[in-house]
Each structure stands twice: as structure tokens, then as C-alpha cells.
Design an enzyme around this catalytic site. Structure first.
Site, mmCIF file in Angstrom:
data_model
loop_
_atom_site.group_PDB
_atom_site.id
_atom_site.type_symbol
_atom_site.label_atom_id
_atom_site.label_comp_id
_atom_site.label_asym_id
_atom_site.label_seq_id
_atom_site.Cartn_x
_atom_site.Cartn_y
_atom_site.Cartn_z
ATOM 1 C CB THR A 237 15.897 58.227 123.544
ATOM 2 O OG1 THR A 237 14.558 57.814 123.802
ATOM 3 C CG2 THR A 237 16.188 59.520 124.283
ATOM 4 C CB CYS A 324 37.480 46.663 111.388
ATOM 5 S SG CYS A 324 37.238 48.419 111.422
#
Ligand SMILES: *Cc1c(COP(=O)(O)O)cnc(C)c1O
Length: 388
Positions: A237, A324
């Protein structure tokens, strides 16, 4: 103390116009766009509008835009999807040594399952060479993936040239444009780009939304299976609010980019000039072919992490390596690929400017940093040995 945010390459704040676009989908317009009743109409329309706005920014068509959960997902999908779909034709991929881990680690995973990967080196300015690329191409090469602009050093690659080489050889071309999208001009038709990744949170929109442009006619395998969303290619969705916000951010940048990138480049150049006045510093990346907001400088003899902590005490947010990789003690693979020695790579700081930064922010850094560097060097045995 005022926070001076100079880490816009890690993420950006959500701008007011974008927040306004987003909120209705968390309130009254909550329908699932895949349903048939009236409540689905507005969310469904929001998805179409956003695809049109995102497509317009790169001269693509709305039906070529597929929304994803983040830039990392888009990169994974493009590289795995192309490699798998074309595995019968060949199992060789070309990329660069300075890609984001969202591409590099996918390539490493593919190597473990029988693919071969060529990692193109970069020159000391951080740019890949077209000749190296041509020489790396083999009959079994199916994908070239080279980033548009680097997240650490801001270098912009010769994307149009790479696209032309890929096209001439019948090889798919993907580019990770997460840092470039909305910040520098991109034309997927003119540049022969077959796939392009972008992410909303690098463009003043929320985290957790990305997109992959896939040129019409290009077939890649799914990463996920499930419902029929995004024409069956990316089930789940839709993040309607986030996607609507992404579209609005893209639309705004389309109008603002020329003036805003010129403004940022002027601030960046002032910052770089000032930083290089500090002794034993060097600019990482190309002085000209770089993102308008990126300044990355190495300070010899000291640790980037210590500089960051001292900057933080002055309310200044910057970064060493990428968000990161910081937290790990390994020097950045990008700086090492430039040929920097470990010591120099360790003392590197990235400042990334964005739309909310002003000249006062640059002045504040240039005032705060020299005494920090001096203090840290006074404590550095290396500095003593190397300079006395
Ligand atoms: C931030 C970034 C990504 C990852 O995007 P997310 O939406 O944070 O997953 C990928 N590539 C580059 C170049 C980036 O800067």
C-alpha cells in the site's frame, strides 16, 4: 545556542509547503488508493499528481515513475532487478568504486551468487574515466550503474557520456541520483538514462519515500511480490502522504533550482576558500564538477570525529564520511578511492549546505573551526613529528 545544520546530504528538514501538502492524507483523505469508493479518489489522484511532478523534473513520463520505500530500495531494485532479468544474456556488471553502499553492497551480494563486477577506479578528483568504462565492457556486460553525484565528496560524474557509451553497446544504464535529484539539472532522455534512483528526504520532503524511474520498454525483475500497486512492479500500500509530499518538493525545486543552486554554489565556494586558508588542508573532489552544496575537506594530523564533536559543542552539525559509515572506524571507501592515505582520510569533514543555510552559517563555521583545528593539532603527536 542556535543549531547550524550543515548536513543536508544526510537528510533535510521538511519544508513548510511540503508539510502542508502531506497533512490531509494523514487526516481526512485516508482512503486506500486501491479501493473503489469515493474516499479513494483523492489519494489516487495524489499519486498521479506526484508521479507527474517527479517525472517533470527529469524529463520522464509519469508512467515511468515507480514509488518505493527509500533511495536504498530503489538502488537495490534497479541493480538486482536488471541483473536477474538479464542473467541469461550475461552476468557482468560495471559500477564505480565510490558508489553508495546501497549499490556497492548489492554488487557484492551479486558476486556471491555468480555475477562478476568491475569496480571502475576514479581519478584523484573523484571522477570515472570514459576510457576505463569502455575498456571494462565485455560481451556479457548487462548493466552499468554509476552514481550521478557522490554523497561524500559531491563530485558529478559525466553521466551523459556514460549514457551514450551504454546505449551504443546495448547495455542498461542505472544511476543513483539521490544526491543530484532536484539539485542539478537531469534529463533522462538527453542523458540516455534507463533507470534512476531518487529519495524524498534529500529534497526537503519526508524520510521513507523513494522512487525509481524505469524507461518505458525496460524490463527488470521485481524485488517484491504482492499486490498490484505501481503497475504490479512494486507491491505494498502506497505511502500516499509521503509520495504527495515528494511530488510537491520536486515541483517546488523545478522552479527554484537555477537560482538556488547558484546561491548555494556561492556559499560553498566561500566556505571552501575559508577552510583552505587553514594550514595542511585539502579539498576532496573536483573543485568545479561538484554539487552546489558540498564542501569536503581533509585536515591533516587530526581525527574527523574529534572535529565533529567540537563543532557540535558550537551547535554546528556536519559529518565525516557518510552518515551510514560513521560509527565505524574504517576510513571512507570514497576517500580511499581518491588515493588518500588513511591518516588524511580520517581527518575529513563534509559540510553540506541546503536551502535554509545563510551566509551567517558559513561565517560561523569559518570562525569556529580554526581554533578547534589548532587545539586538536596541539594535542596531536603526529603533528609535532611532521611539522616541527
Ligand atoms: C541517501 C542516499 C541513498 C539512500 O537513500 P535513503 O532514502 O536514505 O535510503 C542512496 N544513495 C545516495 C547517493 C544517497 O545519498
Amino acid at each position: 545556542m542556535k543549531t547550524i545544520y550543515l548536513d543536508n546530504a544526510a537528510t533535510t528538514p521538511v519544508r513548510a509547503e511540503v508539510l502542508e501538502e502531506l497533512l490531509p492524507y494523514y487526516k481526512d483523505e485516508y482512503g486506500n488508493p486501491s479501493t473503489v469508493y469515493g474516499l479513494a479518489r483523492s489519494p489516487k489522484k495524489a499519486l498521479d499528481t506526484a508521479a507527474g511532478r517527479v517525472a517533470a523534473l527529469i524529463n520522464a513520463r509519469p508512467e515511468e515513475i515507480f514509488f518505493t520505500g527509500c533511495g536504498t530500495e530503489s538502488d537495490n531494485w534497479a541493480v538486482f532487478g536488471a541483473a536477474w532479468a538479464r542473467a541469461a544474456k550475461g552476468r557482468h556488471i560495471i559500477t564505480s568504486a565510490i558508489e553508495h553502499h546501497a549499490v556497492l553492497h548489492v554488487c557484492q551480494a551479486l558476486e556471491k551468487s555468480g555475477f562478476e563486477v568491475t569496480y571502475l577506479p576514479v581519478g584523484e578528483n573523484g571522477i570515472v574515466s570514459a576510457d576505463d568504462l569502455k575498456n571494462a565492457i565485455r560481451p556479457d556486460t548487462t548493466l552499468i550503474t554509476v552514481m550521478f553525484a557522490n554523497n561524500e565528496i559531491g563530485t558529478i560524474q559525466p553521466i551523459k557520456e556514460i549514457g551514450a557509451i551504454a546505449r551504443a553497446n546495448g547495455i542498461l544504464f542505472h544511476t543513483d541520483a539521490v544526491q543530484a535529484f532536484g539539485h542539478v539539472p537531469i534529463d533522462v532522455a538527453d542523458m540516455n538514462i534507463d533507470m534512476l534512483s531518487a529519495s524524498a528526504h534529500k529534497l526537503y520532503a519526508p524520510k521513507g519515500v523513494g522512487m525509481l524511474y524505469i524507461r518505458k520498454g525496460v524490463k527488470i525483475s521485481n524485488l517484491m511480490y504482492g499486490g498490484a500497486q505501481e503497475r504490479g512492479k512494486r507491491p505494498g500500500t502506497e505511502n500516499v502522504a509521503g509520495i504527495a509530499a515528494f511530488g510537491r518538493a520536486a515541483e517546488l525545486m523545478m522552479g527554484e533550482m537555477p537560482a538556488e543552486s547558484a546561491r548555494l554554489a556561492a556559499l560553498r565556494d566561500k566556505l571552501i576558500r575559508g577552510l583552505l586558508e587553514i594550514p595542511y588542508t585539502r579539498l576532496n573532489g573536483d573543485p568545479v564538477k561538484r554539487l552546489p552544496g558540498n564542501a569536503n575537506v581533509s585536515f591533516e594530523f587530526i581525527e574527523g570525529e574529534s572535529i565533529l564533536l567540537h563543532l557540535d559543542m558550537n551547535g554546528i552539525c556536519a559529518s565525516s564520511g557518510s552518515a551510514c559509515t560513521s560509527g565505524s572506524l574504517d576510513p571512507s571507501h570514497v576517500l580511499l578511492a581518491l588515493g588518500l592515505k588513511h591518516e588524511k582520510a580520517h581527518g575529513s569533514i563534509r559540510f553540506s549546505l541546503g536551502m535554509f543555510n545563510t551566509e551567517e552559517d558559513v561565517d560561523a563555521v569559518l570562525k569556529a573551526l580554526p581554533p578547534i583545528v589548532r587545539k586538536l593539532r596541539d594535542m596531536s603527536p603526529l603533528y609535532e613529528v611532521m611539522t616541527k
